[in-house]
Design a protein around this motif. Sequence first.
Motif, short mmCIF file in Angstrom:
data_model
loop_
_atom_site.label_atom_id
_atom_site.label_comp_id
_atom_site.label_asym_id
_atom_site.label_seq_id
_atom_site.Cartn_x
_atom_site.Cartn_y
_atom_site.Cartn_z
N ILE A 34 -4.21 16.07 -8.66
CA ILE A 34 -4.50 14.86 -7.87
C ILE A 34 -4.66 15.23 -6.39
N ASP A 40 5.60 7.12 -20.63
CA ASP A 40 4.71 8.27 -20.64
C ASP A 40 3.66 8.12 -19.54
N TYR A 88 5.84 6.29 -10.72
CA TYR A 88 5.56 6.28 -9.29
C TYR A 88 5.92 4.91 -8.68
N LEU A 89 5.61 3.84 -9.40
CA LEU A 89 5.82 2.49 -8.86
C LEU A 89 7.31 2.18 -8.68
N ILE A 111 -5.28 10.68 -14.68
CA ILE A 111 -5.72 10.84 -13.29
C ILE A 111 -6.65 9.71 -12.89
N ILE A 141 -4.45 6.79 -12.08
CA ILE A 141 -3.76 6.97 -10.80
C ILE A 141 -4.75 6.76 -9.65
N THR A 201 -6.48 0.78 -4.25
CA THR A 201 -5.95 -0.40 -3.55
C THR A 201 -5.90 -0.13 -2.04
N LEU A 202 -5.86 1.15 -1.66
CA LEU A 202 -5.86 1.48 -0.23
C LEU A 202 -7.10 0.93 0.47
N PRO A 230 2.56 8.12 -15.96
CA PRO A 230 3.11 8.58 -14.68
C PRO A 230 3.07 7.50 -13.60
N LEU A 231 2.05 6.65 -13.64
CA LEU A 231 1.92 5.62 -12.62
C LEU A 231 3.13 4.69 -12.60
N TYR A 247 1.39 8.50 -2.85
CA TYR A 247 0.91 9.34 -3.95
C TYR A 247 -0.48 9.92 -3.69
N VAL A 248 -1.03 9.70 -2.49
CA VAL A 248 -2.13 10.52 -2.01
C VAL A 248 -1.56 11.65 -1.13
N VAL A 258 3.02 2.80 -2.07
CA VAL A 258 3.01 3.71 -3.22
C VAL A 258 1.68 4.48 -3.28
N ALA A 259 0.58 3.77 -3.06
CA ALA A 259 -0.73 4.43 -3.11
C ALA A 259 -0.84 5.48 -2.00
N ALA A 260 -0.41 5.11 -0.79
CA ALA A 260 -0.51 6.06 0.34
C ALA A 260 0.35 7.28 0.05
N LEU A 319 -5.47 14.05 -19.50
CA LEU A 319 -5.42 14.21 -18.05
C LEU A 319 -6.48 13.36 -17.35
N TYR A 344 -5.50 3.20 -9.03
CA TYR A 344 -4.44 2.56 -8.26
C TYR A 344 -4.58 2.91 -6.78
N MET A 345 -4.92 4.17 -6.48
CA MET A 345 -5.12 4.59 -5.09
C MET A 345 -6.20 3.76 -4.41
N TYR A 363 0.80 -1.22 0.00
CA TYR A 363 0.00 0.00 0.00
C TYR A 363 0.84 1.27 0.00
N ARG A 403 -0.13 18.01 -12.77
CA ARG A 403 -0.83 16.74 -12.55
C ARG A 403 -0.92 16.44 -11.05
#
Lengths: 490, 95
Positions: A365, A420, A426-427, B31, B34, B40-41, A422-423, A314-315, A310-312, B27, B37-38, A308, A361
């Motif tokens: 987010i 290209d 991040y990973l 987004i 992304i 998964t929390l 972004p995810l 990137y929030v 990466v997800a935490a 975008l 993927y979030m 978790y 971006r």
Amino acid sequence: MSLHKMTLTEAHGLLRHKKISSRELTEAMLSRIDTVDPKVGAYLTVDKEGALAAADAADARLAKGEGGPLTGLPVGLKDLICTKGVKTTCASKMLENFIPTYDATVVEKLKTAGAVFPGKLNMDEFAMGSTTEHSAMQVTRNPWDLTRFPGGSSGGSAAAVAGDLCLASLGSDTGGSIRQPASHCGVVGMKPTYGRVSRYGLVAFASSLDQIGPMTKSVEDCALMMESISGYDPRDSTSVPKEVPAYRELMKADEGQGLSGMTVGVPVEYWEAEGVDPEVMAAVTHAKELLESLGARCVPVSLPHTEYAVAAYYVIAPSEASSNLARFDGVRYGLSQRDGEDLLSLYKRTRSEGFGEEVKRRIIIGTYALSSGYYDAYYKKASQVRTLIMEDFSQAFKACDFIISPAAPTPAGKIGEASDDPLEMYLSDIFTLSANLAGIPGMSVPCGFTGQGLPVGLQLLGRHFDEATLLKVAWHFERAADISKARPTL
Amino acid sequence: MKITKEEVLYVANLARLNVDEEDVDKLAVQIGNILSYMDTLGKADTDGVEPTTHATHLTNALREDVVHTHPGMEMTLANAPEREDGMFVVPKVVG
């Protein structure tokens, strides 16, 4: 020996014994920057005048038998650390012409120590990125292979040290931005414990995660820089009032004992992660065996909430960034697009033209995650997961003194070939960003090369405020591995 | 998770950003990916878990209320894009 190739410790020895002057050293470094940096692209600003004035002042101190271990030595600064009277751009159009009116605390400390600043180093814009390709200013190349990126976001700081364009540098690390480029460029990099080093004068990205740290050619130099920049600062309310240990002394204490009696945690979630380059895995496995041969005992540990992280991250990081970067409004400093009709258009035009794609971006987010109706699902949930990740480390450190893993899953990639998506970028931060979430110290030490000659870094993670253990382990490891002398040819 | 063009524009406005018409679709997809993927929390069991906002458990950092010298207006205004009579100038806000 060429002056630019020296470590801080070596150069200090020559200065102290009057074999060279700081002016000679600084001139040699500036001329090296003139001839070599056009190939690397590490520097955004070179301050010849300031550097030479500081060098002369250092020589005057040294002549009187004054000064300390950093007096007269050229240290580069990531371009998000404020320097009074010298441009600080964050590699962004937003701050292209911004000249701070004060020094960051780390700059003040290094100035007091007598360090010389040749200039400011490239980075991903506002420290958001892993390749330095998100700089709005220029491309920085990896000194080991000029077709590859140096990593990021402190890519200029790493490339400048690897390319002998300064003796050491400062970077900043919010999710791995010191450790990953250190790994890609074959230098030593440390992210200190959250609160160890003052962030006063550091342009903020994510305030609960950011730390300033050193990037150096040797572990001893890293310890020296840590002694110089650490400590409580009343101007940063998150800095912690704890005494700064004598890292160099502690590092060498009981030298003959090696690492006997120490326990290394090997987290299964990191060592069995998917997508790790086999050559990277081979190098860190070899490093693990070397630590064992030095007397350390390896034990498996578990960090069960790694999936978790990466997800935490990137929030949390974009949420904080969206708030921090709200200050760039075109009113008080930085870019200002004033030809619109009202205040709203001043804000919008300034921010739309000033920020690059990745920064926008992340702001979007973060703004989304904090917006009404989504806060609980994203920011609050991520902050709870952060607690679980911290508890994972607390549990793991009951069974071990420090933790090892690769610093990055792959060696440095080719410029322009990063995905290209972004995810995907991040990973790739999977091994580094948990340390920022947990606030623990981490470092990357060179541990080998791939078949193509690209450096690989071993990451060490420690308990809160236990940088001393990491430096000790790294120092023993560096001597046994004997690869820190390898330098790229430029 | 899907995010619509309208949502992107709404959030961009909150963040005081203009988004070009040709960038909105890209975008929205990025987004959306992304945020998926979030999600998964959501699998993490956080019942009764306190959120962490700072990793070092700092309490309020208090200090003595002592008078310091202000560095001066010139320093504060040095980078002002536009200034007048010791103040920052902004476009007219009220009619």
